[in-house]
Motif scaffolding. Structure first.
Motif, PDB file in Angstrom:
ATOM      1  N   LEU A   1    -126.411 -50.760  43.045  1.00  0.00           N
ATOM      2  CA  LEU A   1    -127.803 -50.310  43.031  1.00  0.00           C
ATOM      3  C   LEU A   1    -128.745 -51.362  42.447  1.00  0.00           C
ATOM      4  CD1 LEU A   1    -127.566 -46.562  41.941  1.00  0.00           C
ATOM      5  CD2 LEU A   1    -128.238 -47.446  44.167  1.00  0.00           C
ATOM      6  N   VAL A   2    -128.234 -52.174  41.537  1.00  0.00           N
ATOM      7  CA  VAL A   2    -129.086 -53.140  40.839  1.00  0.00           C
ATOM      8  C   VAL A   2    -128.539 -54.564  40.950  1.00  0.00           C
ATOM      9  CG1 VAL A   2    -130.124 -53.766  38.631  1.00  0.00           C
ATOM     10  CG2 VAL A   2    -129.802 -51.348  39.197  1.00  0.00           C
ATOM     11  N   GLU A   3    -127.364 -54.802  40.397  1.00  0.00           N
ATOM     12  CA  GLU A   3    -126.853 -56.158  40.238  1.00  0.00           C
ATOM     13  C   GLU A   3    -126.721 -56.901  41.567  1.00  0.00           C
ATOM     14  OE1 GLU A   3    -123.374 -58.295  37.554  1.00  0.00           O
ATOM     15  OE2 GLU A   3    -123.084 -56.237  38.275  1.00  0.00           O
ATOM     16  N   ASP A   4    -126.218 -56.228  42.617  1.00  0.00           N
ATOM     17  CA  ASP A   4    -125.995 -56.885  43.910  1.00  0.00           C
ATOM     18  C   ASP A   4    -127.023 -56.481  44.962  1.00  0.00           C
ATOM     19  OD1 ASP A   4    -123.711 -58.069  42.828  1.00  0.00           O
ATOM     20  OD2 ASP A   4    -122.443 -56.371  43.407  1.00  0.00           O
TER      21      ASP A   4
ATOM     22  N   ILE B   1    -141.577 -54.898  49.015  1.00  0.00           N
ATOM     23  CA  ILE B   1    -142.089 -53.577  48.640  1.00  0.00           C
ATOM     24  C   ILE B   1    -142.063 -52.614  49.823  1.00  0.00           C
ATOM     25  CG2 ILE B   1    -144.147 -52.302  47.937  1.00  0.00           C
ATOM     26  CD1 ILE B   1    -144.834 -54.588  46.087  1.00  0.00           C
ATOM     27  N   LYS B   2    -142.520 -53.064  50.980  1.00  0.00           N
ATOM     28  CA  LYS B   2    -142.543 -52.186  52.154  1.00  0.00           C
ATOM     29  C   LYS B   2    -141.140 -51.722  52.510  1.00  0.00           C
ATOM     30  CE  LYS B   2    -144.014 -51.946  56.989  1.00  0.00           C
ATOM     31  NZ  LYS B   2    -144.657 -52.680  58.111  1.00  0.00           N
ATOM     32  N   LYS B   3    -140.176 -52.640  52.452  1.00  0.00           N
ATOM     33  CA  LYS B   3    -138.798 -52.277  52.760  1.00  0.00           C
ATOM     34  C   LYS B   3    -138.263 -51.254  51.772  1.00  0.00           C
ATOM     35  CE  LYS B   3    -134.718 -52.578  54.670  1.00  0.00           C
ATOM     36  NZ  LYS B   3    -134.475 -51.995  55.998  1.00  0.00           N
ATOM     37  N   LEU B   4    -138.551 -51.444  50.492  1.00  0.00           N
ATOM     38  CA  LEU B   4    -138.045 -50.544  49.455  1.00  0.00           C
ATOM     39  C   LEU B   4    -138.641 -49.148  49.575  1.00  0.00           C
ATOM     40  CD1 LEU B   4    -138.045 -53.006  46.434  1.00  0.00           C
ATOM     41  CD2 LEU B   4    -136.042 -52.042  47.560  1.00  0.00           C
ATOM     42  N   LEU B   5    -139.820 -49.052  50.176  1.00  0.00           N
ATOM     43  CA  LEU B   5    -140.454 -47.739  50.365  1.00  0.00           C
ATOM     44  C   LEU B   5    -139.921 -47.005  51.584  1.00  0.00           C
ATOM     45  CD1 LEU B   5    -144.168 -48.599  49.482  1.00  0.00           C
ATOM     46  CD2 LEU B   5    -142.614 -47.149  48.172  1.00  0.00           C
ATOM     47  N   THR B   6    -139.057 -47.673  52.352  1.00  0.00           N
ATOM     48  CA  THR B   6    -138.581 -47.055  53.592  1.00  0.00           C
ATOM     49  C   THR B   6    -137.069 -47.166  53.755  1.00  0.00           C
ATOM     50  OG1 THR B   6    -139.021 -49.128  54.769  1.00  0.00           O
ATOM     51  CG2 THR B   6    -140.759 -47.463  54.803  1.00  0.00           C
ATOM     52  N   MET B   7    -136.349 -47.291  52.649  1.00  0.00           N
ATOM     53  CA  MET B   7    -134.908 -47.454  52.745  1.00  0.00           C
ATOM     54  C   MET B   7    -134.173 -46.410  51.908  1.00  0.00           C
ATOM     55  SD  MET B   7    -134.345 -50.839  50.357  1.00  0.00           S
ATOM     56  CE  MET B   7    -132.680 -51.078  50.949  1.00  0.00           C
ATOM     57  N   GLU B   8    -132.886 -46.267  52.188  1.00  0.00           N
ATOM     58  CA  GLU B   8    -132.055 -45.335  51.446  1.00  0.00           C
ATOM     59  C   GLU B   8    -131.809 -45.815  50.026  1.00  0.00           C
ATOM     60  OE1 GLU B   8    -129.282 -43.138  54.682  1.00  0.00           O
ATOM     61  OE2 GLU B   8    -128.812 -45.237  54.311  1.00  0.00           O
ATOM     62  N   ASP B   9    -131.231 -44.934  49.236  1.00  0.00           N
ATOM     63  CA  ASP B   9    -131.046 -45.204  47.814  1.00  0.00           C
ATOM     64  C   ASP B   9    -129.886 -46.146  47.524  1.00  0.00           C
ATOM     65  OD1 ASP B   9    -131.785 -44.763  45.129  1.00  0.00           O
ATOM     66  OD2 ASP B   9    -130.121 -43.374  44.877  1.00  0.00           O
ATOM     67  N   LYS B  10    -128.948 -46.281  48.467  1.00  0.00           N
ATOM     68  CA  LYS B  10    -127.731 -47.061  48.199  1.00  0.00           C
ATOM     69  C   LYS B  10    -127.506 -48.085  49.314  1.00  0.00           C
ATOM     70  CE  LYS B  10    -125.569 -43.339  45.589  1.00  0.00           C
ATOM     71  NZ  LYS B  10    -124.408 -42.488  45.388  1.00  0.00           N
ATOM     72  N   PRO B  11    -128.284 -49.173  49.311  1.00  0.00           N
ATOM     73  CA  PRO B  11    -128.245 -50.100  50.434  1.00  0.00           C
ATOM     74  C   PRO B  11    -127.068 -51.055  50.461  1.00  0.00           C
ATOM     75  CG  PRO B  11    -129.758 -50.902  48.780  1.00  0.00           C
ATOM     76  CD  PRO B  11    -129.269 -49.547  48.300  1.00  0.00           C
TER      77      PRO B  11
ATOM     78  N   ILE C   1    -137.832 -45.255  42.638  1.00  0.00           N
ATOM     79  CA  ILE C   1    -136.778 -45.836  41.802  1.00  0.00           C
ATOM     80  C   ILE C   1    -136.516 -47.270  42.239  1.00  0.00           C
ATOM     81  CG2 ILE C   1    -134.446 -45.517  40.913  1.00  0.00           C
ATOM     82  CD1 ILE C   1    -136.479 -43.215  40.353  1.00  0.00           C
ATOM     83  N   ASN C   2    -136.459 -47.485  43.553  1.00  0.00           N
ATOM     84  CA  ASN C   2    -136.273 -48.841  44.050  1.00  0.00           C
ATOM     85  C   ASN C   2    -137.383 -49.768  43.578  1.00  0.00           C
ATOM     86  OD1 ASN C   2    -133.902 -48.258  45.514  1.00  0.00           O
ATOM     87  ND2 ASN C   2    -135.073 -47.534  47.265  1.00  0.00           N
ATOM     88  N   LEU C   3    -138.617 -49.256  43.553  1.00  0.00           N
ATOM     89  CA  LEU C   3    -139.747 -50.078  43.108  1.00  0.00           C
ATOM     90  C   LEU C   3    -139.621 -50.454  41.632  1.00  0.00           C
ATOM     91  CD1 LEU C   3    -142.865 -48.510  44.890  1.00  0.00           C
ATOM     92  CD2 LEU C   3    -141.549 -50.537  45.515  1.00  0.00           C
ATOM     93  N   THR C   4    -139.110 -49.543  40.817  1.00  0.00           N
ATOM     94  CA  THR C   4    -138.936 -49.882  39.393  1.00  0.00           C
ATOM     95  C   THR C   4    -137.874 -50.955  39.216  1.00  0.00           C
ATOM     96  OG1 THR C   4    -137.276 -48.135  38.945  1.00  0.00           O
ATOM     97  CG2 THR C   4    -139.613 -47.550  38.677  1.00  0.00           C
TER      98      THR C   4
END
Length: 579
Positions: free
Chosen positions: A37-40, A50-60, A73-76
């Motif tokens: 979720l974070v490190e990788d 930003i645009k991608k993070l607003l339109t993607m699933e939580d576990k990419p 959460i992705n934005l933070t």
């Protein structure tokens, strides 16, 4: 009676208290789901995403089709990465700051509801000290629970303000925070029910008809969010109804609710995993005892609902905030989790504080003493629990101490030992995990990864042994794939091992499978393109790398891809010209 002339003094004390009890977790490593979720997570490394993070699933990074959609959460995570790079302390500091903000807002919310400064302070203090919050606060990936509560609290606050003064601006603020809460986690969907509950408790002239327009606006706000998310991310995968076991899940949840309450009073059985079978019958002892206790509690507060409005509101709000994790709709992978308690815990803290006040109404000093002793008691568990999240080895050893036969814990300890270069010890834990659950795919997957790494280490110096290691790796990886064909990393790893064994057709086959399972996996596209190029299939190679270019948001990777595509195009043009 102790009264502070200035609320800011209380707020300052709450801030200092929270900093103190969570400070020893600041320097912890990335643990558990933090890795993907974070490190990788490549998407949080560039502010242009930003645009991608607003339109993607939580576990990419690893999964596809989860259906979880929490764009805020992705934005933070993106903001944290810009501020702190890949340093875990920065991400963890953000969690602590959001937690402090929730504590302060809870203080002001209870003050608004009850006009009792001491009760509001006691509630915020009890909420602050809860050891069950460590999974949400000290674990970076648990922040969706905190940030959702960060929006739930002001949404309820401004709804109450609107109910009292009728200002339309307050209703607008409430709905805005409702929308943002929904964009953080599903707990926010219970807010309309909380609005109704508040009106029922505190409006002496309550009627649904009188407030129907406000409730309709709340539901319209949630509908707007659902429309946004449906157009963005498919719903499949996040939740699924399981009607065949619904009865068992409901009677099991009765006992879980009581376990949650116990863990907020005596937090000595906290865990990132809870191994519990579904109850088979409503006549099971735990179900009977839990049901009787919960019914007695609900009846008690209902009978005193007019005299003790805060008690009634807090208990029923507690159960409403637990509704999204009540397992009526199955939540993949768990029946119970400490982090899920974070939003509901605010209301339970009010419930406990009010109970203490009622029990000690004749003695201010006794009331004060009980609260302080209780908060210190909880805080000791919180500080100790922070240390448990220091690294994966400590975290999963903690699970293993409670559940010695946990396949998940055994497997994850194996992963940590493997990362530390202790392959023999890691293999022992993987095999123990498989002993307890022979159909668990991840230990087989990790064994395959381990043997492939061993092969890489001696490639060139001992090719015969390296080949034996790769054959062993494939044996384990194919077993993992048989057990779970939807886990994309297994297909990718099978392809990668075949790269090392110079089996291009097998590599191409499994890279294609990996891409089908996870269309966002840049490495699969890149390696597949390289395989096509090596086979002289330049058109396919260029097309595959162009696909990779569409999904990668890392500047360095994009530049490298463009150079590769140009080189391949030049080679293809040159060979075509020669022919």
């Amino acid at each position: 009676m102790l009264v502070f002339k200035n609320n800011q003094i209380i707020v300052a004390l709450l801030v200092l208290f929270n900093l103190a009890i969570f400070a020893n977790g600041l320097n912890n490593d990335f643990v558990w789901d933090d890795s993907y979720l974070v490190e990788d997570n490549q998407y949080i490394r560039d502010a242009g995403n930003i645009k991608k993070l607003l339109t993607m699933e939580d576990k990419p990074a690893t999964f596809s089709g989860t259906g979880y959609f929490r764009p805020l959460i992705n934005l933070t995570y993106l903001l944290d990465y810009q501020l702190y790079g890949g340093k875990p302390y920065g991400f963890r500091l953000t969690n602590i700051l959001f937690n402090i903000a929730c504590v302060v807002m809870l203080f002001y919310l209870v003050l608004l509801i009850t006009s009792d400064q001491l009760l509001a302070a006691a509630t915020a203090l009890i909420f602050s000290a809860q050891a069950v919050h460590v999974e949400a606060v000290t674990w970076i990936s648990g922040r969706n629970n905190i940030i959702c509560m960060f929006f739930i609290l002001p949404s309820l606050y401004y709804y109450i303000k609107n109910s009292r003064d009728g200002k339309k601006s307050h209703l607008v603020y409430s709905m805005l925070f409702l929308f943002l809460g929904a964009a953080s986690k599903e707990f926010a969907f219970v807010l309309p029910a909380l609005f109704v509950l508040y009106d029922y408790c505190f409006d002496d002239d309550f009627s649904l008809r009188k407030n129907v327009s406000k409730y309709a606006i709340a539901f319209a706000t949630l509908f707007a969010f659902m429309l946004y998310r449906t157009l963005t991310v498919p719903m499949k995968g996040a939740f699924r109804l399981e009607s065949a076991s619904l009865y068992k899940r409901i009677i099991t949840t009765v006992g879980i609710f009581l376990d949650y309450m116990r863990n907020q009073i005596i937090p000595n059985k906290l865990s990132i995993y809870f191994s519990m079978p579904l109850e088979e019958s409503i006549l099971a002892p735990k179900v009977i005892i839990s049901s009787l206790l919960l019914v007695a509690l609900l009846v008690f507060v209902f009978l005193y609902r007019k005299k003790e409005k805060a008690l009634f509101f807090s208990l029923f709000a507690y159960f409403l905030l637990l509704a999204p994790v009540s397992n009526i709709i199955k939540i993949p992978g768990a029946l119970m989790a400490d982090r899920w308690l974070y939003p509901a815990s605010a209301m339970f803290s009010l419930f406990l504080a009010r109970l203490i006040f009622i029990a000690c109404k004749k003695s201010e000093s006794l009331k004060f003493s009980i609260i302080i002793i209780f908060v210190i008691f909880l805080s000791l568990f919180t500080v100790q629990r922070n240390h448990t999240f220091k690294n994966n080895l400590l975290l999963f050893a903690d699970v293993l101490a409670r559940y010695p036969e946990s396949p998940d814990a055994l497997n994850n300890i194996g992963v940590e030992l493997m990362e530390r270069g202790l392959d023999d010890e890691a293999e022992g834990y993987y095999l123990q995990s498989l002993k307890h659950d022979p159909k668990y795919n991840l230990p087989y997957y990790n064994l395959g990864i381990m043997y492939d790494i061993k092969a890489d280490k001696i490639a060139g110096s001992n090719n015969e042994q390296s080949l034996l290691y790769r054959e062993k790796a494939l044996e384990y990886l194919h077993k993992a794939y048989e057990l779970n064909e939807k886990y994309a990393p297994t297909a990718f790893s099978i392809a990668k091992v075949n790269d090392g064994m110079e089996n291009p057709q097998e590599s191409i086959k499994y890279y294609n499978i990996s891409i089908k399972l996870n269309p966002q996996d840049y490495s699969s596209y890149y390696n597949l393109g390289a395989n096509y190029y090596n086979q002289g299939e330049y058109g396919k190679a260029i097309s595959t790398l162009n696909d990779a270019l569409k999904i990668t948001y890392d500047k360095h990777d994009r530049e490298e891809l463009k150079k590769k595509i140009k080189m391949m195009t030049d080679v293809m043009y040159s060979e075509t010209k020669d022919q």
